[in-house]
Design a protein around this motif. Sequence first.
Motif, PDB file in Angstrom:
ATOM      1  N   GLY A 248     -52.066   5.645   8.685  1.00 44.74           N
ATOM      2  CA  GLY A 248     -52.187   5.601   7.240  1.00 44.74           C
ATOM      3  C   GLY A 248     -53.155   6.624   6.685  1.00 44.74           C
ATOM      4  O   GLY A 248     -54.358   6.540   6.926  1.00 44.74           O
ATOM      5  N   ALA A 249     -52.648   7.599   5.939  1.00 46.28           N
ATOM      6  CA  ALA A 249     -53.493   8.638   5.355  1.00 46.28           C
ATOM      7  C   ALA A 249     -54.176   8.099   4.107  1.00 46.28           C
ATOM      8  O   ALA A 249     -53.597   8.069   3.024  1.00 46.28           O
ATOM      9  N   TYR A 250     -55.405   7.672   4.265  1.00 41.80           N
ATOM     10  CA  TYR A 250     -56.196   7.183   3.130  1.00 41.80           C
ATOM     11  C   TYR A 250     -56.645   8.346   2.250  1.00 41.80           C
ATOM     12  O   TYR A 250     -56.795   8.207   1.043  1.00 41.80           O
ATOM     13  N   TRP A 251     -56.841   9.500   2.895  1.00 41.50           N
ATOM     14  CA  TRP A 251     -57.372  10.659   2.184  1.00 41.50           C
ATOM     15  C   TRP A 251     -56.240  11.618   1.853  1.00 41.50           C
ATOM     16  O   TRP A 251     -55.771  12.369   2.695  1.00 41.50           O
TER      17      TRP A 251
ATOM     18  N   ALA B 104     -61.345  14.913   9.314  1.00 44.00           N
ATOM     19  CA  ALA B 104     -60.574  13.737   9.709  1.00 44.00           C
ATOM     20  C   ALA B 104     -60.162  13.800  11.168  1.00 44.00           C
ATOM     21  O   ALA B 104     -60.278  14.833  11.827  1.00 44.00           O
ATOM     22  N   GLY B 105     -59.639  12.661  11.629  1.00 42.94           N
ATOM     23  CA  GLY B 105     -59.182  12.584  13.011  1.00 42.94           C
ATOM     24  C   GLY B 105     -57.787  13.131  13.218  1.00 42.94           C
ATOM     25  O   GLY B 105     -57.452  13.582  14.307  1.00 42.94           O
ATOM     26  N   SER B 106     -56.954  13.082  12.158  1.00 45.57           N
ATOM     27  CA  SER B 106     -55.574  13.543  12.297  1.00 45.57           C
ATOM     28  C   SER B 106     -54.979  13.832  10.928  1.00 45.57           C
ATOM     29  O   SER B 106     -55.579  13.538   9.894  1.00 45.57           O
ATOM     30  N   ILE B 107     -53.783  14.419  10.954  1.00 52.79           N
ATOM     31  CA  ILE B 107     -53.006  14.694   9.753  1.00 52.79           C
ATOM     32  C   ILE B 107     -51.683  13.954   9.871  1.00 52.79           C
ATOM     33  O   ILE B 107     -51.074  13.928  10.951  1.00 52.79           O
ATOM     34  N   GLY B 108     -51.237  13.329   8.793  1.00 60.85           N
ATOM     35  CA  GLY B 108     -49.966  12.612   8.825  1.00 60.85           C
ATOM     36  C   GLY B 108     -49.351  12.534   7.445  1.00 60.85           C
ATOM     37  O   GLY B 108     -50.013  12.812   6.437  1.00 60.85           O
TER      38      GLY B 108
END
Length: 230
Positions: free
Chosen positions: A101-104, A140-144
Amino acid sequence: MNDSLLALLRRVDTPTVCNAIEVAQGKRGFDDFTRGTMLASDPSQVMVGYARTARIQAVNPPSEPPEEIRARRMGYYEYMAAGPRPAIAVVQDMDVPNAIGAYWGEINTNIHKSFGLSGALTDGVMRDLGDMPDGFPVVAGSIGPSHGFVHVIDYDQPVIVHGMPVAPGALLHADRHGAVVIPQEVVPQLEDAITQLFASEKIVLDKVKGQRIDFAEFEAIWAAFEASRT
């Protein structure tokens, strides 16, 4: 943190801050920094500020009544809008290592920037990379692509982001390399430590960058470098 130190921290990268902490402490071994590779929405930007902390989840929908979820969400935003500045939103994703879930994204980055925050640090997901506002970097830790069922679990509690514990109010420095918690006890010495670090590094860099040297020259340079650090 005075204005002079803040301006300096905004000009240097996070590895410099890690090294300067060791200079201020007079020893190696400081380890209050992130582990692993993180991703930066804008690799050219640094962020400095006091942590405003929260935890989120997104893989599964929340089970509480809607009114409770909304109250917590509004409480979170009220918390993020308050507190000392500069500040950084530090959000732990409890779904890691399976965060989806991309919160940002475009909405939350603009909201948090409007609150006066300097950026966001998370082990979770970011998206909308072309639509984030200038001056609000996200590390961030990842992109999605999706936000999933993202929702706030709690806030103003200690969190762990990429192996780094962060207490509410902790002073952070972050950039494309990751993040570091600056110990409060070194803050009064940190500006001088950064200046001393640059002076020591200059002894080597002025002699080797763009130069061709032999080993004997290197030995003399390194001896001078080591003497400057003791």
